[in-house]
Scaffold this motif. Structure first.
Motif, PDB file in Angstrom:
ATOM      1  N   LYS A  39      54.598  48.565  38.389  1.00  0.00           N
ATOM      2  CA  LYS A  39      53.948  47.951  37.227  1.00  0.00           C
ATOM      3  C   LYS A  39      53.596  46.490  37.479  1.00  0.00           C
ATOM      4  O   LYS A  39      53.833  45.619  36.648  1.00  0.00           O
ATOM      5  N   LEU A  40      53.050  46.210  38.657  1.00  0.00           N
ATOM      6  CA  LEU A  40      52.613  44.862  39.011  1.00  0.00           C
ATOM      7  C   LEU A  40      51.094  44.792  38.971  1.00  0.00           C
ATOM      8  O   LEU A  40      50.410  45.725  39.363  1.00  0.00           O
ATOM      9  N   ASN A  41      50.591  43.666  38.490  1.00  0.00           N
ATOM     10  CA  ASN A  41      49.170  43.361  38.554  1.00  0.00           C
ATOM     11  C   ASN A  41      48.997  42.223  39.543  1.00  0.00           C
ATOM     12  O   ASN A  41      49.789  41.294  39.567  1.00  0.00           O
ATOM     13  N   LEU A  42      47.970  42.299  40.355  1.00  0.00           N
ATOM     14  CA  LEU A  42      47.733  41.306  41.400  1.00  0.00           C
ATOM     15  C   LEU A  42      46.311  40.798  41.305  1.00  0.00           C
ATOM     16  O   LEU A  42      45.363  41.579  41.278  1.00  0.00           O
ATOM     17  N   LYS A  43      46.166  39.479  41.226  1.00  0.00           N
ATOM     18  CA  LYS A  43      44.854  38.839  41.323  1.00  0.00           C
ATOM     19  C   LYS A  43      44.812  38.143  42.681  1.00  0.00           C
ATOM     20  O   LYS A  43      45.650  37.310  42.990  1.00  0.00           O
ATOM     21  N   PHE A  44      43.829  38.511  43.482  1.00  0.00           N
ATOM     22  CA  PHE A  44      43.680  38.024  44.853  1.00  0.00           C
ATOM     23  C   PHE A  44      42.397  37.201  44.884  1.00  0.00           C
ATOM     24  O   PHE A  44      41.310  37.739  44.706  1.00  0.00           O
ATOM     25  N   THR A  45      42.515  35.887  45.057  1.00  0.00           N
ATOM     26  CA  THR A  45      41.359  34.998  44.976  1.00  0.00           C
ATOM     27  C   THR A  45      41.156  34.258  46.288  1.00  0.00           C
ATOM     28  O   THR A  45      42.087  33.655  46.816  1.00  0.00           O
ATOM     29  N   LEU A  46      39.934  34.301  46.791  1.00  0.00           N
ATOM     30  CA  LEU A  46      39.551  33.566  47.999  1.00  0.00           C
ATOM     31  C   LEU A  46      38.726  32.376  47.560  1.00  0.00           C
ATOM     32  O   LEU A  46      37.858  32.499  46.697  1.00  0.00           O
ATOM     33  N   ILE A  47      38.998  31.208  48.153  1.00  0.00           N
ATOM     34  CA  ILE A  47      38.396  29.985  47.630  1.00  0.00           C
ATOM     35  C   ILE A  47      37.400  29.337  48.575  1.00  0.00           C
ATOM     36  O   ILE A  47      36.871  28.280  48.260  1.00  0.00           O
ATOM     37  N   ASP A  48      37.176  29.941  49.734  1.00  0.00           N
ATOM     38  CA  ASP A  48      36.176  29.373  50.630  1.00  0.00           C
ATOM     39  C   ASP A  48      35.274  30.477  51.160  1.00  0.00           C
ATOM     40  O   ASP A  48      35.612  31.648  51.130  1.00  0.00           O
ATOM     41  N   ARG A  49      34.127  30.100  51.631  1.00  0.00           N
ATOM     42  CA  ARG A  49      33.120  31.077  52.057  1.00  0.00           C
ATOM     43  C   ARG A  49      33.519  31.846  53.312  1.00  0.00           C
ATOM     44  O   ARG A  49      33.024  32.922  53.563  1.00  0.00           O
ATOM     45  N   ASP A  50      34.424  31.292  54.099  1.00  0.00           N
ATOM     46  CA  ASP A  50      34.873  31.966  55.313  1.00  0.00           C
ATOM     47  C   ASP A  50      36.094  32.847  55.086  1.00  0.00           C
ATOM     48  O   ASP A  50      36.610  33.429  56.037  1.00  0.00           O
ATOM     49  N   TRP A  51      36.569  32.916  53.866  1.00  0.00           N
ATOM     50  CA  TRP A  51      37.726  33.728  53.494  1.00  0.00           C
ATOM     51  C   TRP A  51      38.977  33.321  54.256  1.00  0.00           C
ATOM     52  O   TRP A  51      39.836  34.135  54.555  1.00  0.00           O
ATOM     53  N   LYS A  52      39.115  32.047  54.562  1.00  0.00           N
ATOM     54  CA  LYS A  52      40.284  31.559  55.313  1.00  0.00           C
ATOM     55  C   LYS A  52      41.459  31.238  54.390  1.00  0.00           C
ATOM     56  O   LYS A  52      42.604  31.331  54.807  1.00  0.00           O
ATOM     57  N   GLY A  78      43.111  30.982  50.133  1.00  0.00           N
ATOM     58  CA  GLY A  78      43.043  31.448  48.761  1.00  0.00           C
ATOM     59  C   GLY A  78      44.404  31.391  48.107  1.00  0.00           C
ATOM     60  O   GLY A  78      45.292  30.667  48.548  1.00  0.00           O
ATOM     61  N   TYR A  79      44.560  32.191  47.072  1.00  0.00           N
ATOM     62  CA  TYR A  79      45.839  32.278  46.385  1.00  0.00           C
ATOM     63  C   TYR A  79      45.951  33.637  45.717  1.00  0.00           C
ATOM     64  O   TYR A  79      44.959  34.328  45.498  1.00  0.00           O
ATOM     65  N   VAL A  80      47.178  34.011  45.431  1.00  0.00           N
ATOM     66  CA  VAL A  80      47.457  35.253  44.717  1.00  0.00           C
ATOM     67  C   VAL A  80      48.239  34.914  43.460  1.00  0.00           C
ATOM     68  O   VAL A  80      48.955  33.912  43.402  1.00  0.00           O
ATOM     69  N   GLN A  81      48.076  35.749  42.452  1.00  0.00           N
ATOM     70  CA  GLN A  81      48.812  35.608  41.200  1.00  0.00           C
ATOM     71  C   GLN A  81      49.262  36.998  40.770  1.00  0.00           C
ATOM     72  O   GLN A  81      48.507  37.964  40.902  1.00  0.00           O
ATOM     73  N   TYR A  82      50.473  37.071  40.255  1.00  0.00           N
ATOM     74  CA  TYR A  82      51.017  38.324  39.745  1.00  0.00           C
ATOM     75  C   TYR A  82      51.160  38.253  38.242  1.00  0.00           C
ATOM     76  O   TYR A  82      51.694  37.275  37.710  1.00  0.00           O
ATOM     77  N   TYR A  91      50.382  29.660  37.821  1.00  0.00           N
ATOM     78  CA  TYR A  91      50.087  29.094  39.128  1.00  0.00           C
ATOM     79  C   TYR A  91      49.847  30.208  40.145  1.00  0.00           C
ATOM     80  O   TYR A  91      50.232  31.351  39.933  1.00  0.00           O
ATOM     81  N   GLY A  92      49.213  29.838  41.243  1.00  0.00           N
ATOM     82  CA  GLY A  92      48.983  30.787  42.318  1.00  0.00           C
ATOM     83  C   GLY A  92      49.849  30.464  43.523  1.00  0.00           C
ATOM     84  O   GLY A  92      50.361  29.362  43.661  1.00  0.00           O
ATOM     85  N   VAL A  93      50.009  31.448  44.383  1.00  0.00           N
ATOM     86  CA  VAL A  93      50.743  31.280  45.631  1.00  0.00           C
ATOM     87  C   VAL A  93      49.721  31.225  46.748  1.00  0.00           C
ATOM     88  O   VAL A  93      48.848  32.092  46.858  1.00  0.00           O
ATOM     89  N   PHE A  94      49.806  30.210  47.589  1.00  0.00           N
ATOM     90  CA  PHE A  94      48.847  29.957  48.665  1.00  0.00           C
ATOM     91  C   PHE A  94      48.849  31.088  49.699  1.00  0.00           C
ATOM     92  O   PHE A  94      49.898  31.585  50.089  1.00  0.00           O
ATOM     93  N   ILE A  95      47.651  31.489  50.129  1.00  0.00           N
ATOM     94  CA  ILE A  95      47.500  32.433  51.235  1.00  0.00           C
ATOM     95  C   ILE A  95      46.520  31.856  52.251  1.00  0.00           C
ATOM     96  O   ILE A  95      45.619  31.094  51.893  1.00  0.00           O
ATOM     97  N   ARG A  96      46.734  32.208  53.509  1.00  0.00           N
ATOM     98  CA  ARG A  96      45.825  31.795  54.583  1.00  0.00           C
ATOM     99  C   ARG A  96      45.562  33.015  55.454  1.00  0.00           C
ATOM    100  O   ARG A  96      46.453  33.839  55.694  1.00  0.00           O
ATOM    101  N   GLN A  97      44.336  33.112  55.925  1.00  0.00           N
ATOM    102  CA  GLN A  97      43.966  34.266  56.731  1.00  0.00           C
ATOM    103  C   GLN A  97      44.641  34.201  58.097  1.00  0.00           C
ATOM    104  O   GLN A  97      44.611  33.171  58.768  1.00  0.00           O
ATOM    105  N   LYS A  98      45.260  35.287  58.480  1.00  0.00           N
ATOM    106  CA  LYS A  98      45.867  35.389  59.804  1.00  0.00           C
ATOM    107  C   LYS A  98      44.858  35.960  60.793  1.00  0.00           C
ATOM    108  O   LYS A  98      44.719  35.476  61.894  1.00  0.00           O
ATOM    109  N   TYR A  99      44.147  37.014  60.376  1.00  0.00           N
ATOM    110  CA  TYR A  99      43.098  37.573  61.230  1.00  0.00           C
ATOM    111  C   TYR A  99      42.158  38.454  60.421  1.00  0.00           C
ATOM    112  O   TYR A  99      42.466  38.865  59.312  1.00  0.00           O
ATOM    113  N   ASN A 100      41.011  38.727  61.007  1.00  0.00           N
ATOM    114  CA  ASN A 100      40.133  39.795  60.544  1.00  0.00           C
ATOM    115  C   ASN A 100      39.421  40.317  61.768  1.00  0.00           C
ATOM    116  O   ASN A 100      39.126  39.575  62.691  1.00  0.00           O
TER     117      ASN A 100
END
Length: 141
Positions: free
Chosen positions: A39-52, A54-58, A63-72
């Motif tokens: 029963k979790l909801n997740l908002k996944f937001t990317l804040i730059d055009r290169d998708w490097k 962003g932040y996630v919110q539950y 507030y959001g929790v910082f995320i950084r791209q590891k690879y694609n």
């Protein structure tokens, strides 16, 4: 050590604020619901055009929790051209606390999984884009 942690948090916060101010139209948000009974909801937001970055919110926190791209990377597939796998690291207090992974084809994401670093517990999310309006998720609650 405390000064380094403060500086890192300050730089992350400043970066998020600056990116939000400069790229209002550049933000991309996806909304997911857990598919494993948590029963979790997740908002996944990317804040730059290169998708490097962003932040996630539950479940709609302040507030959001910082995320950084590891690879694609591109997944070579004759039957499913243009598939790409992504992985982001969730960072809390200068430590990677988990990873988010999903496969995308075009603008479609079928599911996302989160693996918590501390105990390797996996959480699965599906139903992307459950009602995004002005970058706000509407899970019908």
């Amino acid at each position: 050590m405390a000064a380094r942690a403060f500086l890192t948090k300050f730089m992350i916060a400043a970066g998020l604020l600056l990116a939000s101010a400069l790229m209002v139209n550049g933000q991309l948000s996806y909304c997911f619901q857990s598919t494993d009974g948590n029963k979790l909801n997740l908002k996944f937001t990317l804040i730059d055009r290169d998708w490097k970055y962003g932040y996630v919110q539950y479940n709609q926190p302040m507030y959001g929790v910082f995320i950084r791209q590891k690879y694609n990377h591109l997944i070579e597939s004759y039957n499913n051209p243009g598939m790409r796998e992504y992985m982001w690291e969730e960072v809390r207090n200068d430590t990677v606390s988990g990873t988010y992974q999903f496969i995308m084809q075009g603008d479609s994401i079928s599911n996302i999984r989160y693996i918590r670093t501390s105990d390797k517990k996996e959480f699965k999310f599906g139903n992307p884009n459950v009602g995004i309006v002005d970058c706000q998720c509407n899970w019908g609650e």
